[in-house]
Design a protein around this motif. Sequence first.
Motif, PDB file in Angstrom:
ATOM      1  N   ASP E 115     129.639  37.011 113.201  1.00  0.00           N
ATOM      2  CA  ASP E 115     128.886  37.365 111.996  1.00  0.00           C
ATOM      3  C   ASP E 115     127.726  38.224 112.306  1.00  0.00           C
ATOM      4  O   ASP E 115     126.909  37.788 113.102  1.00  0.00           O
ATOM      5  CB  ASP E 115     128.404  36.323 111.104  1.00  0.00           C
ATOM      6  CG  ASP E 115     129.458  35.649 110.129  1.00  0.00           C
ATOM      7  OD1 ASP E 115     130.004  36.135 109.063  1.00  0.00           O
ATOM      8  OD2 ASP E 115     130.046  34.545 110.769  1.00  0.00           O
ATOM      9  N   CYS E 116     127.618  39.488 111.678  1.00  0.00           N
ATOM     10  CA  CYS E 116     126.388  40.303 112.088  1.00  0.00           C
ATOM     11  C   CYS E 116     125.647  40.583 110.824  1.00  0.00           C
ATOM     12  O   CYS E 116     126.015  41.151 109.699  1.00  0.00           O
ATOM     13  CB  CYS E 116     127.038  41.602 112.585  1.00  0.00           C
ATOM     14  SG  CYS E 116     127.885  41.338 114.365  1.00  0.00           S
ATOM     15  N   ILE E 130     127.659  45.553 117.491  1.00  0.00           N
ATOM     16  CA  ILE E 130     128.541  45.716 118.175  1.00  0.00           C
ATOM     17  C   ILE E 130     128.010  45.057 119.722  1.00  0.00           C
ATOM     18  O   ILE E 130     128.296  44.387 120.431  1.00  0.00           O
ATOM     19  CB  ILE E 130     129.226  47.008 118.462  1.00  0.00           C
ATOM     20  CG1 ILE E 130     130.172  47.171 117.321  1.00  0.00           C
ATOM     21  CG2 ILE E 130     130.590  47.046 119.700  1.00  0.00           C
ATOM     22  CD1 ILE E 130     130.818  48.593 117.143  1.00  0.00           C
ATOM     23  N   THR E 131     126.778  45.628 119.905  1.00  0.00           N
ATOM     24  CA  THR E 131     126.405  45.332 121.302  1.00  0.00           C
ATOM     25  C   THR E 131     125.788  43.874 121.185  1.00  0.00           C
ATOM     26  O   THR E 131     125.901  43.245 122.166  1.00  0.00           O
ATOM     27  CB  THR E 131     125.006  46.282 121.631  1.00  0.00           C
ATOM     28  OG1 THR E 131     125.461  47.616 121.477  1.00  0.00           O
ATOM     29  CG2 THR E 131     124.527  46.026 122.948  1.00  0.00           C
ATOM     30  N   THR E 158     138.059  40.798 129.021  1.00  0.00           N
ATOM     31  CA  THR E 158     138.519  41.838 129.973  1.00  0.00           C
ATOM     32  C   THR E 158     137.440  42.747 130.453  1.00  0.00           C
ATOM     33  O   THR E 158     137.716  43.625 131.551  1.00  0.00           O
ATOM     34  CB  THR E 158     139.862  42.369 129.700  1.00  0.00           C
ATOM     35  OG1 THR E 158     139.369  43.267 128.458  1.00  0.00           O
ATOM     36  CG2 THR E 158     140.938  41.218 129.239  1.00  0.00           C
ATOM     37  N   ASP E 159     136.556  42.925 129.678  1.00  0.00           N
ATOM     38  CA  ASP E 159     135.325  43.859 130.168  1.00  0.00           C
ATOM     39  C   ASP E 159     134.097  43.575 129.150  1.00  0.00           C
ATOM     40  O   ASP E 159     134.452  42.903 128.155  1.00  0.00           O
ATOM     41  CB  ASP E 159     135.990  45.309 129.811  1.00  0.00           C
ATOM     42  CG  ASP E 159     135.411  46.297 130.717  1.00  0.00           C
ATOM     43  OD1 ASP E 159     133.933  46.043 131.065  1.00  0.00           O
ATOM     44  OD2 ASP E 159     135.892  47.517 130.782  1.00  0.00           O
ATOM     45  N   SER E 160     133.228  44.336 129.089  1.00  0.00           N
ATOM     46  CA  SER E 160     131.807  44.138 128.504  1.00  0.00           C
ATOM     47  C   SER E 160     132.091  45.490 127.570  1.00  0.00           C
ATOM     48  O   SER E 160     132.923  46.124 127.558  1.00  0.00           O
ATOM     49  CB  SER E 160     130.832  44.079 129.130  1.00  0.00           C
ATOM     50  OG  SER E 160     130.258  45.379 129.516  1.00  0.00           O
ATOM     51  N   LEU E 161     131.522  45.259 126.427  1.00  0.00           N
ATOM     52  CA  LEU E 161     131.559  46.242 125.369  1.00  0.00           C
ATOM     53  C   LEU E 161     130.178  46.649 124.681  1.00  0.00           C
ATOM     54  O   LEU E 161     129.341  45.371 124.362  1.00  0.00           O
ATOM     55  CB  LEU E 161     132.076  45.730 124.437  1.00  0.00           C
ATOM     56  CG  LEU E 161     132.885  46.750 123.267  1.00  0.00           C
ATOM     57  CD1 LEU E 161     133.775  47.803 123.710  1.00  0.00           C
ATOM     58  CD2 LEU E 161     133.248  45.947 121.967  1.00  0.00           C
TER      59      LEU E 161
END
Lengths: 240, 240, 240, 240, 240, 240
Positions: E115-116, E130-131, E158-161
Amino acid sequence: MRADGRTPDQLRPVTIERGWSAQAEGSALITVGGTRVLCTASFTNGVPRWLVGKGSGWVTAEYGMLPRSTNERMDRESVKGRVGGRTHEISRLIGRALRAVIDTKALGENTIKIDCDVLQADGGTRTASITGAYVALADAVEWGREKGFIGKKATALTDSLAAVSVGIVDGVPMLDLPYEEDSRAETDMNVVVTGSGKFVEVQGTAEAAPFDRAELDALLDLALGGCLSLSHLQREALGR
Amino acid sequence: MRADGRTPDQLRPVTIERGWSAQAEGSALITVGGTRVLCTASFTNGVPRWLVGKGSGWVTAEYGMLPRSTNERMDRESVKGRVGGRTHEISRLIGRALRAVIDTKALGENTIKIDCDVLQADGGTRTASITGAYVALADAVEWGREKGFIGKKATALTDSLAAVSVGIVDGVPMLDLPYEEDSRAETDMNVVVTGSGKFVEVQGTAEAAPFDRAELDALLDLALGGCLSLSHLQREALGR
Amino acid sequence: MRADGRTPDQLRPVTIERGWSAQAEGSALITVGGTRVLCTASFTNGVPRWLVGKGSGWVTAEYGMLPRSTNERMDRESVKGRVGGRTHEISRLIGRALRAVIDTKALGENTIKIDCDVLQADGGTRTASITGAYVALADAVEWGREKGFIGKKATALTDSLAAVSVGIVDGVPMLDLPYEEDSRAETDMNVVVTGSGKFVEVQGTAEAAPFDRAELDALLDLALGGCLSLSHLQREALGR
Amino acid sequence: MRADGRTPDQLRPVTIERGWSAQAEGSALITVGGTRVLCTASFTNGVPRWLVGKGSGWVTAEYGMLPRSTNERMDRESVKGRVGGRTHEISRLIGRALRAVIDTKALGENTIKIDCDVLQADGGTRTASITGAYVALADAVEWGREKGFIGKKATALTDSLAAVSVGIVDGVPMLDLPYEEDSRAETDMNVVVTGSGKFVEVQGTAEAAPFDRAELDALLDLALGGCLSLSHLQREALGR
Amino acid sequence: MRADGRTPDQLRPVTIERGWSAQAEGSALITVGGTRVLCTASFTNGVPRWLVGKGSGWVTAEYGMLPRSTNERMDRESVKGRVGGRTHEISRLIGRALRAVIDTKALGENTIKIDCDVLQADGGTRTASITGAYVALADAVEWGREKGFIGKKATALTDSLAAVSVGIVDGVPMLDLPYEEDSRAETDMNVVVTGSGKFVEVQGTAEAAPFDRAELDALLDLALGGCLSLSHLQREALGR
Amino acid sequence: MRADGRTPDQLRPVTIERGWSAQAEGSALITVGGTRVLCTASFTNGVPRWLVGKGSGWVTAEYGMLPRSTNERMDRESVKGRVGGRTHEISRLIGRALRAVIDTKALGENTIKIDCDVLQADGGTRTASITGAYVALADAVEWGREKGFIGKKATALTDSLAAVSVGIVDGVPMLDLPYEEDSRAETDMNVVVTGSGKFVEVQGTAEAAPFDRAELDALLDLALGGCLSLSHLQREALGR
C-alpha cells in the motif's frame, strides 16, 4: 374451482383505503387478496430538465418491495447498491401506463411522482400498484387543482385506469393469479385498461408453452372483465 | 403544555399491532403519534461466515424509510445506489441494542434479521423501531422454539427492550419529541433501556448548546420513565 | 494496574504535532499511545448549496483509515466502492461535535473541511480524531482571519473541544482504552467535552452487559477528567 | 406508401451474416434497414448455482448499445456505473423469449450466454436482436452437439424464433417501424413468434392513445406475417 | 539552475524512514522533496484464487492519495464510490514493477500486498512510491523468511528496484520534477530501473510536443543516473 | 519466421473501412490481423466545464471491449458496475495521444469524443484503436470545418498519428504482436508515432525480464518502421 374457492373469472377480495398516508398529496393502501401495496402521489412544482419551458407536466413512478414482503426475505436493493431489472421494468410500466390517462398539457409544469411500495406480496403486485396508484394520482391532481397549480377547467385526468393479471393455469384461462397459480402458469399476461375499456398495455409471456390466438383472445376477455370491476371499486373509493 | 397538549413527561399515543405481516416469523406495526414503523423479524438457520461453527446465533437489523414517509419526498437509497450515513447508523444501533438482550449461545446457530421500515415519520423513528422490533423479535424467538430450532429450556431473550427520545426544548427537558420539537431542540438524546431498567444505549448530542451534568440527569430520568411505560405496552401486546 | 502500566484514570502518552502538513490551512498529527491520526483543515470560500445566501459558514468532516493502519490489513473503501457504516458514523460525529464550538455566523460564508486519516490504529481513533481536529480547525480559523475572510472581531471558535473514550473493563471503569481493552470492555463510552467542561456528545453502549446509573456516573467522571487534560495539551500545542 | 417506399405490411431489407465472429461458438450480424446488431452465443459447461445438480441447462442474454450507435452519442452504462432500466428490460426479454424454444433438459448442464450489441440503431433493435440471436443460438447448440456436450439425439431447440415490431402510425397499422415512425407511433407493439406461428411474447403499449380490440387484432396479423418472413430468412442463413 | 537551486541532473533531498509503521510486516516513509509517501507491505499466507495450487506467490499494490495531500483538497475516491483511472493506472504500475524483481516461485504460496499512500504530494508520487515500496517489500520478504514461510535458501528478491521521473522543461532535459516543473514539462517520463541498471518500465509521454530520438536518449541517461543514486539510498536504509 | 508466416519486422494485414457508421461525424472499422475495432468520432459544440470560455476545444476518448470479443467471454463492465483499471488506462492513453496532434485553439470551443469498441480481439487492440481513431478524428474535424464550427484556415490537426506494439519474443525483437506472441513476450512495448516520425508515447514493460538499452533501441527501430507503414495506409484510407 380454484384453491381459494374462486371461479376462473373471479377477482380476489379487493379493498382500497384512500388517504392512508397523512403526508402525501394523494395515497391509497390497496389490498388484493394477500397482496398489499402502499401507493403515494407526491405533487411538486416544476418538471424534469428536458421538459422545462414546454408548458407540460410529468407523471413518473417508482416501485419497490419491502425485504420481508415475500415469503423468503429478499436483500434490499439499497444495500445491494443497484436497482434490479424487474424493479426497473415495473417502475417504467407504472409510469408509462398512468401517463396514458394524463393530459400533460392540462397538468401545467408540475410533476406527480408515484411511489408504490409492496408491504406484502402474493402475486399481482404490479397490477395492484397501477390500480392503487390511479386513486392516489386522482387525489394528487385534485389537490393541485384546489391549490391553484392546475387550472380549474383543465381535465388533467382523461380517464381512469386499472390493471389485472390473467394466465393459463393447467390449461384453463384464469383471472387475477395469486403467487401459487402464477408460479405454475403456462402463460401469464398483465393487462392495463382504461375506465372506458380501451387497452393501455398488453404484456403476455409464454412462461412454459407458446400460446395461440384463441388462448390470447380468452385471456383478453377475462382481463377486460376484471378491469371493469376494479374501475367500479376505484370510483367507490373516490366517492364518485 | 406542549403544542399537542402533552405534559413534558408524557408519551404520545402508542399502539403496537403484533403479527401485522402474514409472512414474517415475527412482526409488529408500531404507531407512536404520527410515526408508524413496520417491524419484521426473519428467522433463518445458519449464521454469517465469521460465526460458523462457534455454536452461537446472531441478530442483525436494517432500517429504511419509504420515500414519502416524510413531509417532503426523499429519493430512494436504492436509486441513489448507496445507503446513507444516517441509515447505516440507525441500522447498526438497532442491531446492537437488540443483541444486548439476546443470549446468542441460547439462540443456537440461527440468525434473526430485523427489518424496520418507516411508513410514516414524525420524529423518534429509531426509538419506535427498537420498541417495535423487540416485539417482532420475541415472536420470532418463540417461532424458533416451536419449530425446534431453539432448545425448549434455553432463555434466548434475557430481558425486554424499549427506547425513547428525550430532549431539551426551549430550556425544558421533554419526553418523546415529535418532528416539530426535535428540529428545534437544544439537546437531543436517544436512550435504550431494558425491562429491568438498565441502560443499553445513551446517545446524547448537543444540537445547539453544550449541556451540563444536571441537564443530562434530568433527561435520563425522563427516558427511564418513558421506557418503563413502553415496556408495559410491549408486555400487553405480547399477551403477557 | 493495567497491561501498559497505567492507573484506571490515566491517559496514554499524547503528542500533538501542529502544522505537520505543508499544504493545509491547519493540520495536526496527533499520537495517543499507538494511535496516530493526521488531521487537516481545508478552508474554502463558499458554502454548500443549501446554505448559500444565509450568511453562515459550515464545518464538516471526513474520517478514514489507511488499509494497513490496523493489525490485519483492511480492504480500501474506495476499492469496495462504498463507505462503510462505521466510517459514515464517525465522520458525522466529528463534524457535528466541531460545529458545537463554531459560531457559523461569525465564520461568514466559508467552509472548513476536516479530514482525519488514521495512519495507525490502537483504539480511540474517533476521539483522537476530534482532539486533533480541534487544533487543525483553530489554525484554519486563524488563517481565515489573517487572510481577511473572517472578521477581525468575530469569535468564530466559541470554546475548545476534546474527546476521550472510557469503558468498564473487568468491572472497573477506565479511561482511554487501547484496542486490547476496548475489545473486551463490557461497556464502552465516547465523550466529547468543551474546554469549559460541558458535554457535546455522550455515546455509551452496553457491549456485553447493560449498565446502571452508578456505572454511568463513574464513566462520566473519568471522561471529564481526561478531557480536561487533553484541553491543556491542546492549549500548549497552540502556544496559548 | 411510407417514407422509405415500403407498403404498411412490408419488412425493411434484412441480412443475416452468420458466423461473423471468429471466436464465439455461434454468431450473427443482423441488419434490418439501418439497424445492425452483433449477436454472439457463448457456450460454457456448468450452470448458475441455483440450477446445479438438476440436470438442466440455461440460456440467458445481455443487450447493449455502443455509445455512438444512435444519432446522438449516449453515455456508456459502464461509465455511469449502472445498467439502465431499458437495457435490463430488453436483456430479460431476449433471454426469456429464447428459453421458450429451448428444452433445458436436453441441453444438459450447460449454459449458453447470448450477447446482443447494437452497432447501429434505427428502430427495432430488440426484435432484431431476438431474430439474430436465434441464429447464433442454433449454431452454439450445434457446436455443443459436435463437441459431445449435448446428446446426439436430444432436440435442444424445439422451434425457431423471430420477432418484429408493429405499430399504429397516423392511424395506420404498420410492420417493422424505423426510428422515425416509432417515435411518432400512437401504439407500439413487439411480438415474438415461433417458426410454427405461436406467440411467445406480446408487448403492446399505448404511447399516445389507448387502442381497441380491432386495432390490436390488426397489429397481431401484421406481426405474424412479418415473423413468418423472418423465419424463412433464418432458415436460409442456417443453410436449411 | 532550477527554481529550487538544483542542477538539471540532481535529485531532490531523499530520506527513507524504514519501519515507520508498528504493525506492517514491512514499511517505509519516503520523502522526496515535498513528496511524502507511506509504503506498507502486508504479508499473508495464500494467493488469489487463480494462482492456488501452482506453487507461486504474488505481489500486488494499491496506491492512494489523502484528500489534502495536494494543494487543493480532492474528493475521496471512497466517497465518490469509484477508484479513478489515474489511481488504477498507478496501482497497476507499482505492482507490475515490483513483480519484475520477485521470483514468485521462491515466494511460495504467499501474497505480499503493498500500500502506497501519499501523505503529501509535490510531483513524482508514483516513482517515490515504487522506491519506497521496494524497501517495505524487502522487509516483508525478510519477515516471511524469519517466520519460515519462505525457504531459507530461496532468493525471492532477485534485484533491487528504484524509479524516478524525468522530463523536458523549457527545452532542457531534467531529473526528478517537482509539481511546478512537471505541470509545464513538454515531455514527461517515468522510468523504473533495477539495481543492476536494467529497465523495468519506460513510460514517456509528449505532454506538449512530440519528442525525437535524441531527446529520448538524453532522458534515459538522466533516469539511469538518478535510479543509481536511489538504489544506493535504499541499500543504506536497509543497512546493507 | 513466425507462426503466421511473417518476418519479425512485418505488420499483419491491415484494412481501414472509413465511414463504417452512418451516424457518427467520423468513423473507421480497422482490422489488424484478427483484431477489429470500430472507431467513431462524435463532434459536439461546447467543452467540459473547466475549459469553458478559454477559446479551446477538447478531444477525449473511451475504449471498450464487447464481452465476446475475446476467446473466453468476459463480464460486461456495465454489469460489474465499474470500469476496470485496464480500460481506464487505455481510454486515457488514446485521448492523450490524439491530443498531441490536435491544436485545441484551432478547434474552437468544440469537443470531439472518440469511441473505440473492440469487436474482436487478437492482440494490439489499443494500438489499432489509436490508428483507427486518427482516421475517424480527421473526418470529424473535416465535418466541423464544413459545418462552419471550425475556421476554414485553422489547422486543427497538426500531424497524423499511428501506433503499434513491439516486443521481445523468444529473445527476438518483433513487430505487431498477436495475442499468442504477446502473452509470452519477455518485454512488451506500445509506441505512438506522428506521421513526421516523432514519438508521442513510449510505454515499455518488462513482462518477464528487465531489458537493456540495446534491446530498447531495437524495439524503437521496429516501431518507427511499423508506424511509417500505418501512416501510409491512413493516408490512403483518407484519400490523400
